[in-house]
Design a protein around this motif. Structure first.
Motif, PDB file in Angstrom:
ATOM      1  N   THR A  40     -23.997 -15.886  12.452  1.00 27.95           N
ATOM      2  CA  THR A  40     -22.697 -16.417  12.014  1.00 27.95           C
ATOM      3  C   THR A  40     -22.381 -17.722  12.714  1.00 27.95           C
ATOM      4  O   THR A  40     -21.894 -18.666  12.103  1.00 27.95           O
ATOM      5  CB  THR A  40     -21.567 -15.412  12.318  1.00 27.95           C
ATOM      6  N   CYS A  49     -27.318 -10.348  17.161  1.00 27.84           N
ATOM      7  CA  CYS A  49     -28.069 -11.124  16.168  1.00 27.84           C
ATOM      8  C   CYS A  49     -27.146 -11.612  15.064  1.00 27.84           C
ATOM      9  O   CYS A  49     -27.228 -12.746  14.609  1.00 27.84           O
ATOM     10  CB  CYS A  49     -29.189 -10.272  15.557  1.00 27.84           C
ATOM     11  N   ARG A  50     -26.263 -10.737  14.632  1.00 25.77           N
ATOM     12  CA  ARG A  50     -25.311 -11.078  13.590  1.00 25.77           C
ATOM     13  C   ARG A  50     -24.407 -12.214  14.068  1.00 25.77           C
ATOM     14  O   ARG A  50     -24.129 -13.161  13.369  1.00 25.77           O
ATOM     15  CB  ARG A  50     -24.450  -9.846  13.256  1.00 25.77           C
ATOM     16  N   GLU A  51     -23.980 -12.100  15.301  1.00 22.74           N
ATOM     17  CA  GLU A  51     -23.111 -13.106  15.897  1.00 22.74           C
ATOM     18  C   GLU A  51     -23.825 -14.455  15.965  1.00 22.74           C
ATOM     19  O   GLU A  51     -23.242 -15.489  15.654  1.00 22.74           O
ATOM     20  CB  GLU A  51     -22.778 -12.645  17.319  1.00 22.74           C
ATOM     21  N   LEU A  97     -28.130  -5.637  17.363  1.00 27.17           N
ATOM     22  CA  LEU A  97     -27.826  -6.097  16.007  1.00 27.17           C
ATOM     23  C   LEU A  97     -26.540  -6.909  15.990  1.00 27.17           C
ATOM     24  O   LEU A  97     -26.449  -7.941  15.317  1.00 27.17           O
ATOM     25  CB  LEU A  97     -27.719  -4.893  15.061  1.00 27.17           C
ATOM     26  N   ARG A  98     -25.564  -6.457  16.744  1.00 28.20           N
ATOM     27  CA  ARG A  98     -24.297  -7.182  16.797  1.00 28.20           C
ATOM     28  C   ARG A  98     -24.532  -8.612  17.312  1.00 28.20           C
ATOM     29  O   ARG A  98     -24.011  -9.578  16.763  1.00 28.20           O
ATOM     30  CB  ARG A  98     -23.299  -6.448  17.699  1.00 28.20           C
ATOM     31  N   PHE A 130     -33.102 -10.214   8.331  1.00 28.13           N
ATOM     32  CA  PHE A 130     -31.976 -10.324   7.407  1.00 28.13           C
ATOM     33  C   PHE A 130     -32.431 -10.833   6.044  1.00 28.13           C
ATOM     34  O   PHE A 130     -33.301 -11.688   5.950  1.00 28.13           O
ATOM     35  CB  PHE A 130     -30.933 -11.305   7.943  1.00 28.13           C
ATOM     36  N   VAL A 134     -29.861  -5.846   6.544  1.00 31.80           N
ATOM     37  CA  VAL A 134     -30.816  -5.849   7.656  1.00 31.80           C
ATOM     38  C   VAL A 134     -31.782  -4.683   7.441  1.00 31.80           C
ATOM     39  O   VAL A 134     -31.410  -3.647   6.890  1.00 31.80           O
ATOM     40  CB  VAL A 134     -30.077  -5.722   9.007  1.00 31.80           C
ATOM     41  N   ILE A 155     -21.931 -15.176   4.647  1.00 27.22           N
ATOM     42  CA  ILE A 155     -22.147 -15.019   6.088  1.00 27.22           C
ATOM     43  C   ILE A 155     -20.898 -15.350   6.885  1.00 27.22           C
ATOM     44  O   ILE A 155     -20.551 -14.657   7.834  1.00 27.22           O
ATOM     45  CB  ILE A 155     -23.327 -15.882   6.559  1.00 27.22           C
ATOM     46  N   VAL A 166     -25.313  -5.226   6.662  1.00 26.44           N
ATOM     47  CA  VAL A 166     -25.131  -5.326   8.108  1.00 26.44           C
ATOM     48  C   VAL A 166     -23.835  -4.677   8.572  1.00 26.44           C
ATOM     49  O   VAL A 166     -23.807  -3.972   9.583  1.00 26.44           O
ATOM     50  CB  VAL A 166     -25.181  -6.795   8.560  1.00 26.44           C
ATOM     51  N   THR A 167     -22.763  -4.909   7.823  1.00 25.38           N
ATOM     52  CA  THR A 167     -21.488  -4.328   8.240  1.00 25.38           C
ATOM     53  C   THR A 167     -21.592  -2.806   8.292  1.00 25.38           C
ATOM     54  O   THR A 167     -21.082  -2.174   9.213  1.00 25.38           O
ATOM     55  CB  THR A 167     -20.360  -4.705   7.261  1.00 25.38           C
TER      56      THR A 167
END
Lengths: 246, 246
Positions: free
Chosen positions: A160, A155-157, A152-153, A31, A40, A189, A135-136
């Motif tokens: 956050t 990792c994003r979670e 990826l979802r 990121f 990303v 973020i 990322v979105t």
DNA sequence: TTAATAGTGTCTCTTAGACACTATCGA
DNA sequence: TCGATAGTGTCTAAGAGACACTATTAA
């Protein structure tokens, strides 16, 4: 199974390939922040399976070069971004029969935070086409290879959620930064605004930053520049950022 | 690497054993509570390497039976304890050149929480000698196989830290329990006392328990029995338990 | 009645949110 | 002086700790 007299005899006769083993790899979500957006790094696969699909960067463990798992992740990261000392954290391991057409596979997933300013746009190890994607957008518009959307979802979670009780976002900024810049990173973020005074109290009271002495000037009041205190890797707050009450 | 025309051609020619692969396994720390002590299950290794040493239970992925990684962990858990629906959580993955004399190896580590009352003392799958050991003792007095001391330490750490902001310890109790019993579990894991009123407020306000209707009787005022509300897997509190101020 | 544990009332303490205020720069 | 952003003072809200209090059972 045979009953070897000594461990030495056992090891002499041992061969990994006598057993059915899964394919084991390392994948990562790298990121960075650019123009108020979390991006990303994606790589276009040049080989089967899923050739020409976009994927998270990753690869196999080099049994010769890599001493521990993190070495594999670090090696891949340097290959793709040229960044030497990123924030690197193991997120989870995915494994299953179906996720790769070659058969049972396991992938250890890391996420890395790098400063936009320190990314080498065309590093040595770049053999494949790469692209930085918000990322979105990656989650919404891309059909990534394998189960990389799901990875990826997660990792994003993880990112956050850690932003709510740690000072992680510092690693998305260059060495010196102002508190307002740091606050903006948190806001991007978290996806909502953060109250200025609370934010400054929280960060400053944590005693993890030191003034660099320099100032960021512009056409307004100059802002103090801070850097992470030496030896501070990360900080955990006793409460989460709660966001606006409204 | 050859350049196959289609993914199908590629897969037809693909053989995992053409590559050098690490040995991949799953290990786990299974925790239960007995007489106010946190215990972990150890297994005496019946095979090389490290034969006759105590180790965390674990084993290889069964490429036929296991569909995803968690199946491997779950299978091992049932083999060793007979518990069907434990709390199971992936902790981390260890991998390196040195940790196993057979060569580069990767192990995905899970921890499980089971209720003492539900453990089968002599489950079907028991081929090896097993033993429940207080965690402090295991870490202090045992030289476990491979890097299992380090792995156990990390699992213990993860447990302790999650107890500060989640309701995890519920899974160490049988289905119904009193608040005082639950409080004791928190105290054992945290290693310090917890204030009764704060604790009850915290748990009750979280709205994760329901009264079973029954009472625990003894030679004193009976206590309400609670159980986890249906559908509640876990709960995250906005603040950590802080412990005595003294 | 008493011992023992269950359960409550209510004060203080800490840290986050709200928001108005002051400070300091260039133009 | 003004626009803009940096940085502060101080009140309120929420949830944790402290601790004394009441409640209910068996013996």
């Amino acid at each position: 199974m045979q009953d070897y007299a000594s461990e030495k005899d056992f090891l002499a006769a041992y061969n990994v390939h006598d057993y059915e083993v899964p394919l084991t790899s390392v994948d990562m979500a790298i990121f960075k922040l650019r123009e108020q957006q979390l991006e990303v790094l994606l790589v276009k696969r040049s080989q089967h399976p899923s050739r020409d699909k976009w994927a998270l960067p990753g690869g196999f463990i080099d049994l010769k070069k890599d001493r521990v798992l993190e070495d594999t992740a670090h090696r891949k990261l340097v290959e793709k971004t040229g960044v030497k000392s990123p924030y690197l954290e193991q997120v989870a391991t995915f494994g299953g029969k179906q996720r790769d057409p070659r058969g049972w596979s396991v992938t250890v997933v890391y996420f890395a935070l790098v400063a936009h300013e320190e990314v080498d746009v065309d590093p040595k190890g770049a053999k494949e086409e790469t692209r930085w994607v918000p990322v979105t957008e990656a989650l919404r518009d891309y059909k990534l290879a394998f189960d990389h959307n799901e990875i990826l979802r997660l990792c994003r979670e993880r990112l956050t959620s850690k932003v709510q009780y740690t000072a992680l976002p510092i690693h998305l900024l260059p060495e010196e930064f102002t508190l307002t810049e740091l606050q903006k990173v948190f806001e991007v973020i978290l996806g909502n605004e953060v109250e200025k005074k609370s934010f400054r109290r929280r960060i400053l009271d944590a005693d993890i930053l030191e003034e660099s002495g320099a100032m960021r000037t512009g056409s307004n009041r100059p802002a103090k520049l801070y850097r992470l205190k030496r030896g501070v890797e990360n900080h955990f707050f006793p409460r989460t950022i709660e966001g606006p009450r409204s």
